[in-house]
Design a protein around this motif. Structure first.
Motif, PDB file in Angstrom:
ATOM      1  N   ALA A 163      36.671  43.494  41.372  1.00  0.00           N
ATOM      2  CA  ALA A 163      37.248  42.246  41.169  1.00  0.00           C
ATOM      3  C   ALA A 163      37.490  41.473  42.285  1.00  0.00           C
ATOM      4  O   ALA A 163      37.782  41.702  43.159  1.00  0.00           O
ATOM      5  N   LEU A 164      37.060  39.852  42.378  1.00  0.00           N
ATOM      6  CA  LEU A 164      37.959  39.444  43.414  1.00  0.00           C
ATOM      7  C   LEU A 164      39.311  38.407  42.822  1.00  0.00           C
ATOM      8  O   LEU A 164      39.475  37.812  41.056  1.00  0.00           O
ATOM      9  N   ILE A 165      39.712  38.430  43.431  1.00  0.00           N
ATOM     10  CA  ILE A 165      41.311  37.482  42.704  1.00  0.00           C
ATOM     11  C   ILE A 165      42.113  36.677  44.121  1.00  0.00           C
ATOM     12  O   ILE A 165      41.454  37.018  45.430  1.00  0.00           O
ATOM     13  N   SER A 166      42.411  35.422  43.690  1.00  0.00           N
ATOM     14  CA  SER A 166      41.988  34.255  44.774  1.00  0.00           C
ATOM     15  C   SER A 166      43.135  33.455  44.983  1.00  0.00           C
ATOM     16  O   SER A 166      43.833  33.298  42.728  1.00  0.00           O
ATOM     17  N   ALA A 167      43.834  32.628  45.394  1.00  0.00           N
ATOM     18  CA  ALA A 167      45.151  31.576  45.070  1.00  0.00           C
ATOM     19  C   ALA A 167      44.955  30.311  45.995  1.00  0.00           C
ATOM     20  O   ALA A 167      44.132  31.381  47.375  1.00  0.00           O
ATOM     21  N   GLY A 168      45.689  29.634  45.955  1.00  0.00           N
ATOM     22  CA  GLY A 168      45.390  28.619  46.865  1.00  0.00           C
ATOM     23  C   GLY A 168      46.593  28.681  47.785  1.00  0.00           C
ATOM     24  O   GLY A 168      47.677  29.378  47.120  1.00  0.00           O
ATOM     25  N   LEU A 198      43.842  36.270  53.953  1.00  0.00           N
ATOM     26  CA  LEU A 198      44.510  35.055  53.626  1.00  0.00           C
ATOM     27  C   LEU A 198      44.794  34.296  54.817  1.00  0.00           C
ATOM     28  O   LEU A 198      44.946  34.683  56.460  1.00  0.00           O
ATOM     29  N   GLN A 199      45.037  33.106  54.494  1.00  0.00           N
ATOM     30  CA  GLN A 199      44.078  31.913  54.955  1.00  0.00           C
ATOM     31  C   GLN A 199      42.419  32.436  56.052  1.00  0.00           C
ATOM     32  O   GLN A 199      41.969  32.398  55.411  1.00  0.00           O
ATOM     33  N   VAL A 236      42.375  35.756  49.575  1.00  0.00           N
ATOM     34  CA  VAL A 236      41.104  36.413  48.599  1.00  0.00           C
ATOM     35  C   VAL A 236      41.759  37.556  47.970  1.00  0.00           C
ATOM     36  O   VAL A 236      41.416  38.730  49.894  1.00  0.00           O
ATOM     37  N   LEU A 237      41.327  38.591  47.527  1.00  0.00           N
ATOM     38  CA  LEU A 237      41.880  39.496  47.357  1.00  0.00           C
ATOM     39  C   LEU A 237      40.489  40.547  47.088  1.00  0.00           C
ATOM     40  O   LEU A 237      40.110  39.938  45.832  1.00  0.00           O
ATOM     41  N   VAL A 238      40.644  41.855  46.870  1.00  0.00           N
ATOM     42  CA  VAL A 238      39.095  42.178  46.770  1.00  0.00           C
ATOM     43  C   VAL A 238      39.723  43.741  46.024  1.00  0.00           C
ATOM     44  O   VAL A 238      40.315  44.502  47.135  1.00  0.00           O
ATOM     45  N   THR A 239      39.532  43.756  44.969  1.00  0.00           N
ATOM     46  CA  THR A 239      39.708  45.126  44.195  1.00  0.00           C
ATOM     47  C   THR A 239      38.678  45.782  43.481  1.00  0.00           C
ATOM     48  O   THR A 239      37.894  45.485  43.684  1.00  0.00           O
ATOM     49  N   HIS A 240      39.829  47.233  43.538  1.00  0.00           N
ATOM     50  CA  HIS A 240      38.506  48.082  42.030  1.00  0.00           C
ATOM     51  C   HIS A 240      38.825  48.538  41.830  1.00  0.00           C
ATOM     52  O   HIS A 240      39.984  48.532  41.385  1.00  0.00           O
ATOM     53  N   VAL A 241      37.883  48.020  40.179  1.00  0.00           N
ATOM     54  CA  VAL A 241      39.070  47.524  38.997  1.00  0.00           C
ATOM     55  C   VAL A 241      38.637  49.583  38.344  1.00  0.00           C
ATOM     56  O   VAL A 241      39.494  49.456  37.117  1.00  0.00           O
ATOM     57  N   GLY A 242      37.910  49.977  38.991  1.00  0.00           N
ATOM     58  CA  GLY A 242      37.625  51.491  38.807  1.00  0.00           C
ATOM     59  C   GLY A 242      37.439  51.355  36.908  1.00  0.00           C
ATOM     60  O   GLY A 242      36.933  51.084  36.129  1.00  0.00           O
ATOM     61  N   GLN A 298      46.619  34.366  36.762  1.00  0.00           N
ATOM     62  CA  GLN A 298      46.701  32.679  36.404  1.00  0.00           C
ATOM     63  C   GLN A 298      48.044  32.058  35.982  1.00  0.00           C
ATOM     64  O   GLN A 298      48.008  31.050  36.737  1.00  0.00           O
ATOM     65  N   ARG A 299      49.100  32.885  35.764  1.00  0.00           N
ATOM     66  CA  ARG A 299      50.216  32.222  36.089  1.00  0.00           C
ATOM     67  C   ARG A 299      50.941  32.160  36.573  1.00  0.00           C
ATOM     68  O   ARG A 299      52.193  31.048  37.082  1.00  0.00           O
ATOM     69  N   ALA A 300      50.918  32.669  37.775  1.00  0.00           N
ATOM     70  CA  ALA A 300      50.762  32.587  39.073  1.00  0.00           C
ATOM     71  C   ALA A 300      50.529  31.782  39.803  1.00  0.00           C
ATOM     72  O   ALA A 300      50.651  31.254  41.269  1.00  0.00           O
ATOM     73  N   GLY A 301      49.336  31.309  39.480  1.00  0.00           N
ATOM     74  CA  GLY A 301      48.215  30.115  40.224  1.00  0.00           C
ATOM     75  C   GLY A 301      47.560  30.583  40.683  1.00  0.00           C
ATOM     76  O   GLY A 301      46.811  29.840  41.536  1.00  0.00           O
ATOM     77  N   GLY A 302      47.417  32.391  40.501  1.00  0.00           N
ATOM     78  CA  GLY A 302      45.686  32.456  41.122  1.00  0.00           C
ATOM     79  C   GLY A 302      44.513  32.777  40.220  1.00  0.00           C
ATOM     80  O   GLY A 302      44.999  32.128  38.705  1.00  0.00           O
ATOM     81  N   ALA A 303      43.407  33.316  40.464  1.00  0.00           N
ATOM     82  CA  ALA A 303      42.662  34.071  39.478  1.00  0.00           C
ATOM     83  C   ALA A 303      41.630  34.830  39.471  1.00  0.00           C
ATOM     84  O   ALA A 303      42.175  35.428  40.936  1.00  0.00           O
ATOM     85  N   MET A 304      41.074  35.883  38.359  1.00  0.00           N
ATOM     86  CA  MET A 304      41.160  36.976  38.590  1.00  0.00           C
ATOM     87  C   MET A 304      39.130  37.711  38.113  1.00  0.00           C
ATOM     88  O   MET A 304      38.877  36.631  36.853  1.00  0.00           O
TER      89      MET A 304
END
Length: 164
Positions: free
Chosen positions: A60-65, A93-94, A4-10, A25-31
């Motif tokens: 924005a949150l970026i997450s991936a399994g 991460l974990q 889980v990444l917390v990002t500032h989109v400015g 999404q192509r990498a297997g994550g979501a935003m």
């Protein structure tokens, strides 16, 4: 989610955020762009209270399994380098809390081939010979190239820390 990444989109234009969302999404994550007050409440309720103080401004949150964590993080870091208005504030991460610099280290130090091997190398019964060869290079055990890459990666990280 594993990552889980917390990002500032400015003030990143929506079309560029859309391109990031697609690559994630192509990498297997979501935003997902989030409302900060709801996000702070959510991270506290799922046992990630350390992230609550990161939710300020346009976020924005970026997450991936498991399968997409490394690739997703690489896409986010590349986007941040190309777009100064986009910042990776931190994440998890974990169950490990990440700072911005931890995320950069994660994507630059861990080649994809080595990532799984690092976890496997920790299993003593199956991979004991690999560990012996890493500790004592004169041993007769022939380590596979991935183990050699792991040693080289760790040595590069140690050198990098010494220069910092």
């Amino acid at each position: 989610a594993k990552l889980v990444l917390v990002t500032h989109v400015g003030h990143v234009p929506e079309e560029q955020l859309g391109a990031l969302r697609t690559s994630v999404q192509r990498a297997g994550g979501a935003m997902t762009v989030v409302k900060n007050s709801l996000a702070r409440h959510a991270v506290r309720s799922v046992d990630m209270p350390d992230l609550a103080n990161l939710f300020r401004g346009p976020t924005a949150l970026i997450s991936a399994g498991e399968d997409g964590a490394l690739d997703t993080a690489k896409h986010a870091v590349k986007f941040a380098k190309d777009n100064p208005e986009f910042l990776i504030l931190g994440g998890k991460l974990q169950h490990q809390l990440l700072t911005h610099s931890h995320v950069n280290t994660f994507v630059t130090l861990v080649p994809e081939q080595v990532y799984g091997e690092m976890l496997g190398a920790m299993h003593p019964a199956t991979y004991a010979g690999r560990l012996v060869s890493m500790i004592d290079p004169s041993s007769h055990y022939r380590s596979p190239p991935v183990a050699s890459q792991l040693v080289a990666t760790i040595q590069a990280w140690i050198r990098q820390q010494g220069q910092g």
